[in-house]
Design an enzyme around this catalytic site. Structure first.
Site, PDB file in Angstrom:
ATOM      1  N   CYS A  80      38.685  41.479  33.896  1.00 55.46           N
ATOM      2  CA  CYS A  80      38.770  42.673  34.733  1.00 55.46           C
ATOM      3  C   CYS A  80      37.810  43.703  34.167  1.00 55.46           C
ATOM      4  O   CYS A  80      37.934  44.085  32.997  1.00 55.46           O
ATOM      5  CB  CYS A  80      40.200  43.218  34.724  1.00 55.46           C
ATOM      6  SG  CYS A  80      40.410  44.815  35.551  1.00 55.46           S
ATOM      7  N   CYS A 194      33.330  44.128  39.474  1.00 60.08           N
ATOM      8  CA  CYS A 194      34.777  43.912  39.535  1.00 60.08           C
ATOM      9  C   CYS A 194      34.944  42.427  39.793  1.00 60.08           C
ATOM     10  O   CYS A 194      34.261  41.864  40.667  1.00 60.08           O
ATOM     11  CB  CYS A 194      35.418  44.723  40.662  1.00 60.08           C
ATOM     12  SG  CYS A 194      37.164  44.313  40.965  1.00 60.08           S
TER      13      CYS A 194
END
Length: 270
Positions: A80, A194
């Protein structure tokens, strides 16, 4: 530091807010197909991109501490970008095993661009991080780096992995957020900052009026994991992987087909 080859090979632990980290796991499994896997999704904390740095730097180390205690992994990958840019240093300071982070692929993007104008799509938390400023200064000082926070792309990616059609308005808004900036029409390379975003790369490309080079860090992360575990003897055949959530198991029913495709057949709650 490489993993200790004398210990029994524990699983590789992948951590994300949702299923975005599957884009990283996909590349890791190409290099380490038989490594046991635990994938943890903090659905109870989603979305990270709208949380403060203080919230994340407290929440993430606590969760990873619990996960490491339960599953005794060989290595942790924070799959992440937001979590990595905010909490990676803190996590490394509290865990006594190797931790691999995920950061925006500014360096390879700067080497790929022909026009010198690079787009960066991330969450609001990621694009405002000083860490991104430092990457741009170090690796792309002569390039134009245009950033846009597109947190709704996370929901589009989640929808796609549930077997639904992503909302095209979300896709178009993310692309427009880049090209409407000064020099935006000259963008030829886009960093997907992302781990959810590579899952909707095809939809993003369709929204651009020209061919775009997309880059994310998943392949580099996979190579790093393989390097750190190079001396580990993995099982001769893949084992059932574990998907653990901080949310409810009922919410995972719609993802079951996708998770099975990654070998994540055991579902658990943290």
């Amino acid at each position: 530091m490489k993993a200790d080859k004398t210990r029994s090979p524990g699983p590789l632990l992948f951590f994300d807010t949702g299923v975005g980290g599957l884009s990283v796991l996909r590349e890791a499994k190409k290099l380490l197909p038989n490594a046991p896997i635990v994938y943890a999704a903090d659905y109870a904390g989603m979305p990270y991109g709208m949380k403060s740095e203080d919230e994340l730097s407290t929440r993430i180390p606590l969760l990873l501490g619990r996960l490491v205690e339960r599953y005794n992994p060989m290595l942790v990958t924070i799959a992440c970008n937001t979590a990595s840019t905010v909490a990676l240093d803190v996590v490394r300071s509290v865990l006594d095993i190797s931790v691999v982070g995920t950061v925006p692929a500014v360096k390879p993007a700067s080497q790929m661009t022909k026009t010198g104008v690079i787009g960066l799509l991330g969450t609001q938390a990621t694009i405002r991080q000083p860490y991104v400023d430092r990457l741009a200064t170090e690796f792309a000082p002569t390039k134009q780096l245009l950033r846009f926070g597109a947190p709704d792309l996370v929901h589009a990616a989640e929808a796609k992995l549930r077997g639904e059609t992503p909302d095209q308005k979300i896709i178009d808004a993310a692309v427009a957020g880049l090209i409407r900036q000064r020099h935006g029409n000259d963008i030829d390379t886009v960093i997907l900052a992302c781990t959810h975003f590579p899952l909707v790369q095809e939809e993003l490309q369709k929204s651009f009026v020209r061919d775009i080079q997309f880059i994310d860090g998943s392949q580099g992360i996979a190579r790093r994991i393989a390097h750190l575990t190079a001396e580990i003897k993995w099982p001769e055949a893949p084992e059932n992987g574990v998907f653990v959530t901080t949310g409810s198991l009922a919410e995972l029913k719609r993802y079951r087909k996708t998770l099975n495709g990654f070998g994540l057949t055991e579902l658990e709650v943290l």
